[in-house]
Design a protein around this motif. Structure first.
Motif, PDB file in Angstrom:
ATOM      1  N   ILE A  62      20.126  18.073-100.087  1.00 14.96           N
ATOM      2  CA  ILE A  62      20.012  16.671 -99.682  1.00 14.96           C
ATOM      3  C   ILE A  62      19.025  15.980-100.615  1.00 14.96           C
ATOM      4  CG2 ILE A  62      19.290  15.068 -97.882  1.00 14.96           C
ATOM      5  CD1 ILE A  62      21.852  16.442 -97.175  1.00 14.96           C
ATOM      6  N   SER A  63      19.512  14.960-101.330  1.00 16.32           N
ATOM      7  CA  SER A  63      18.648  14.160-102.208  1.00 16.32           C
ATOM      8  C   SER A  63      18.165  12.928-101.458  1.00 16.32           C
ATOM      9  CB  SER A  63      19.412  13.738-103.470  1.00 16.32           C
ATOM     10  OG  SER A  63      19.727  14.872-104.257  1.00 16.32           O
ATOM     11  N   PHE A  64      16.860  12.672-101.516  1.00  9.92           N
ATOM     12  CA  PHE A  64      16.277  11.542-100.816  1.00  9.92           C
ATOM     13  C   PHE A  64      16.253  10.307-101.715  1.00  9.92           C
ATOM     14  CE2 PHE A  64      15.240  15.089 -98.290  1.00  9.92           C
ATOM     15  CZ  PHE A  64      14.996  14.629 -97.012  1.00  9.92           C
ATOM     16  N   PRO A  65      16.399   9.118-101.117  1.00  7.42           N
ATOM     17  CA  PRO A  65      16.528   7.893-101.924  1.00  7.42           C
ATOM     18  C   PRO A  65      15.301   7.611-102.780  1.00  7.42           C
ATOM     19  CG  PRO A  65      16.205   7.384 -99.585  1.00  7.42           C
ATOM     20  CD  PRO A  65      16.443   8.849 -99.664  1.00  7.42           C
ATOM     21  N   ALA A  66      15.530   7.403-104.068  1.00 12.21           N
ATOM     22  CA  ALA A  66      14.427   7.120-104.987  1.00 12.21           C
ATOM     23  C   ALA A  66      13.965   5.671-104.890  1.00 12.21           C
ATOM     24  CB  ALA A  66      14.864   7.434-106.422  1.00 12.21           C
ATOM     25  N   ASP A  67      14.855   4.772-104.450  1.00  8.63           N
ATOM     26  CA  ASP A  67      14.473   3.362-104.354  1.00  8.63           C
ATOM     27  C   ASP A  67      13.616   3.078-103.133  1.00  8.63           C
ATOM     28  OD1 ASP A  67      16.609   4.012-102.751  1.00  8.63           O
ATOM     29  OD2 ASP A  67      17.587   2.066-102.922  1.00  8.63           O
ATOM     30  N   HIS A  68      13.644   3.986-102.157  1.00  8.96           N
ATOM     31  CA  HIS A  68      12.784   3.867-100.973  1.00  8.96           C
ATOM     32  C   HIS A  68      12.176   5.236-100.668  1.00  8.96           C
ATOM     33  CE1 HIS A  68      13.919  -0.237-100.023  1.00  8.96           C
ATOM     34  NE2 HIS A  68      15.190   0.097-100.158  1.00  8.96           N
ATOM     35  N   GLN A 138      19.247   0.270 -94.348  1.00 14.84           N
ATOM     36  CA  GLN A 138      19.817   1.608 -94.316  1.00 14.84           C
ATOM     37  C   GLN A 138      19.271   2.445 -95.457  1.00 14.84           C
ATOM     38  OE1 GLN A 138      24.060   0.834 -94.756  1.00 14.84           O
ATOM     39  NE2 GLN A 138      23.947   1.072 -96.974  1.00 14.84           N
ATOM     40  N   LEU A 139      19.390   3.755 -95.324  1.00 13.83           N
ATOM     41  CA  LEU A 139      19.017   4.690 -96.382  1.00 13.83           C
ATOM     42  C   LEU A 139      20.220   5.574 -96.683  1.00 13.83           C
ATOM     43  CD1 LEU A 139      15.434   5.862 -95.293  1.00 13.83           C
ATOM     44  CD2 LEU A 139      16.026   4.165 -97.045  1.00 13.83           C
ATOM     45  N   VAL A 140      20.464   5.814 -97.964  1.00 14.53           N
ATOM     46  CA  VAL A 140      21.591   6.637 -98.391  1.00 14.53           C
ATOM     47  C   VAL A 140      21.057   7.956 -98.942  1.00 14.53           C
ATOM     48  CG1 VAL A 140      23.587   6.815 -99.915  1.00 14.53           C
ATOM     49  CG2 VAL A 140      22.963   4.597 -98.924  1.00 14.53           C
ATOM     50  N   PHE A 141      21.551   9.063 -98.381  1.00 15.00           N
ATOM     51  CA  PHE A 141      21.167  10.401 -98.819  1.00 15.00           C
ATOM     52  C   PHE A 141      22.387  11.062 -99.461  1.00 15.00           C
ATOM     53  CE2 PHE A 141      18.649   9.220 -95.181  1.00 15.00           C
ATOM     54  CZ  PHE A 141      17.361   9.617 -95.493  1.00 15.00           C
ATOM     55  N   LYS A 142      22.245  11.533-100.676  1.00 16.92           N
ATOM     56  CA  LYS A 142      23.354  12.216-101.337  1.00 16.92           C
ATOM     57  C   LYS A 142      23.286  13.710-101.019  1.00 16.92           C
ATOM     58  CE  LYS A 142      23.866   8.812-104.993  1.00 16.92           C
ATOM     59  NZ  LYS A 142      23.951   8.541-106.448  1.00 16.92           N
ATOM     60  N   ALA A 143      24.444  14.277-100.671  1.00 17.13           N
ATOM     61  CA  ALA A 143      24.492  15.680-100.229  1.00 17.13           C
ATOM     62  C   ALA A 143      25.470  16.485-101.075  1.00 17.13           C
ATOM     63  CB  ALA A 143      24.896  15.753 -98.761  1.00 17.13           C
TER      64      ALA A 143
END
Length: 251
Positions: A62-68, A138-143
Motif C-alpha cells: 500500500i503506497s500512501f499519498p505523497a501530496d497529503h 479524499q485520499l487515494v492509496f495505490k495497492a
C-alpha cells in the motif's frame, strides 16, 4: 411450462447480475473504523479479496499519498504476515503538535509468513493514521497485490468524478467534515459544564439550608410564644383559684 420459462429467465438474469457485480466489487478497498474526519485520526481497514481460483495472495503493498503525507502511520500486527514500513523525506516538513516532521511513511508492505489469502477468502489489514488533511475530500492509496503463482495485480487507477469505475481502481478513502472536538474541545466543554452544574448544585444546597434554618427558627419562636401564653393562662387560673378558696374559708 410458463412457470419453467419464467424461472429459467429469472435464473439467467440473477446469474448475469452476479457475474457483473462480482468482478467490480472484488478489488482492494479501504474503509475507516467509524469516522475519518478531516484533521483527525482514524483506523483504516485495507480489505483484500482473492480473485483467483487456483492461486493465493501472498503479498500486499500500500503506497500512501505523497501530496497529503501523514505524520503518523501505525499498522496493526496481522498473524502470519510480516510487515515492512518504508519512509521518505518530505519536501516540506509537517508541523504536528508543535513538532516538525521531516519524513513520513510512503509505503507499507505485508508479506505472508505462515499464512496467505486462499481462493474464496479475504483478509483485512488495519492501519492507524493521522492527522488526516483538512484541505482534501479524499485520499487515494495505490495497492499492489501479488499471488503465489507470481501474478501481480496493480490497483492504481484513480477513479474520475462522474466517470465509470476503472478496471483496476485504487482504494479511495472519503473524508468527512472536520469534527469540533477532534482536538479535545469536547472534553474541555464537558468539564466546564460539570463545574457549572456543581456550582449550581452548591448554590441550591446553600439556599435550601438557609430556608430550612429560617423555617426552624420561625417554628422555635412560635413554640416559645405558645408556651408563654399557656403559662400566663395557668398562672391567672391559679390566682383565681386561690382567691375563691380564701373566700370560702372566711365564710
Amino acid at each position: 411450462m410458463k412457470l419453467s420459462r419464467i424461472a429459467l429467465v429469472g435464473g439467467v438474469a440473477a446469474s448475469t447480475v452476479l457475474l457483473i457485480a462480482g468482478p467490480a466489487a472484488a478489488h482492494v478497498s479501504v474503509q475507516p473504523q467509524g469516522e475519518a474526519a478531516k484533521g483527525g485520526y482514524a483506523t483504516l481497514n485495507f480489505k483484500v479479496p482473492n480473485e483467483r481460483d487456483q492461486a493465493s495472495t501472498v503479498k500486499l503493498e500500500i503506497s500512501f499519498p505523497a501530496d497529503h503525507p501523514l505524520s503518523s502511520v501505525t499498522p496493526e500486527a496481522v498473524p502470519g504476515w510480516d510487515i515492512k514500513i518504508d519512509k521518505s523525506k518530505l519536501d516540506k516538513p509537517l508541523e504536528v503538535h508543535g513538532k516538525k516532521i521531516t519524513e513520513a511513511v510512503s509505503k507499507v508492505t505485508w508479506t505472508a509468513d505462515g499464512s496467505e489469502i486462499e481462493p474464496g477468502y479475504f483478509q483485512q489489514f488495519p492501519v492507524s493514521v493521522g492527522q488526516l488533511p483538512e484541505d482534501a475530500d479524499q485520499l487515494v492509496f495505490k495497492a499492489i497485490q501479488t499471488y503465489d503463482n507470481k501474478e501481480v495485480v496493480r490497483w492504481i487507477e484513480e477513479p474520475k468524478a462522474g466517470g465509470e469505475e476503472p478496471d483496476s481502481p485504487a482504494p479511495v478513502l472519503k473524508l468527512s467534515a472536520a469534527s469540533d472536538d477532534h482536538h479535545g474541545g469536547g472534553a474541555a466543554q464537558d468539564t466546564k459544564d460539570g463545574d457549572d452544574h456543581k456550582a449550581a448544585d452548591s448554590d441550591a444546597s446553600a439556599k435550601d439550608s438557609g430556608d430550612k434554618s429560617h423555617a426552624a427558627s420561625s417554628a422555635s419562636d412560635t413554640t416559645a410564644r405558645t408556651l408563654g401564653i399557656i403559662g400566663i393562662v395557668i398562672g391567672i387560673a391559679g390566682v383565681a383559684f386561690g382567691v375563691l378558696a380564701g373566700r370560702r374559708r372566711t365564710a
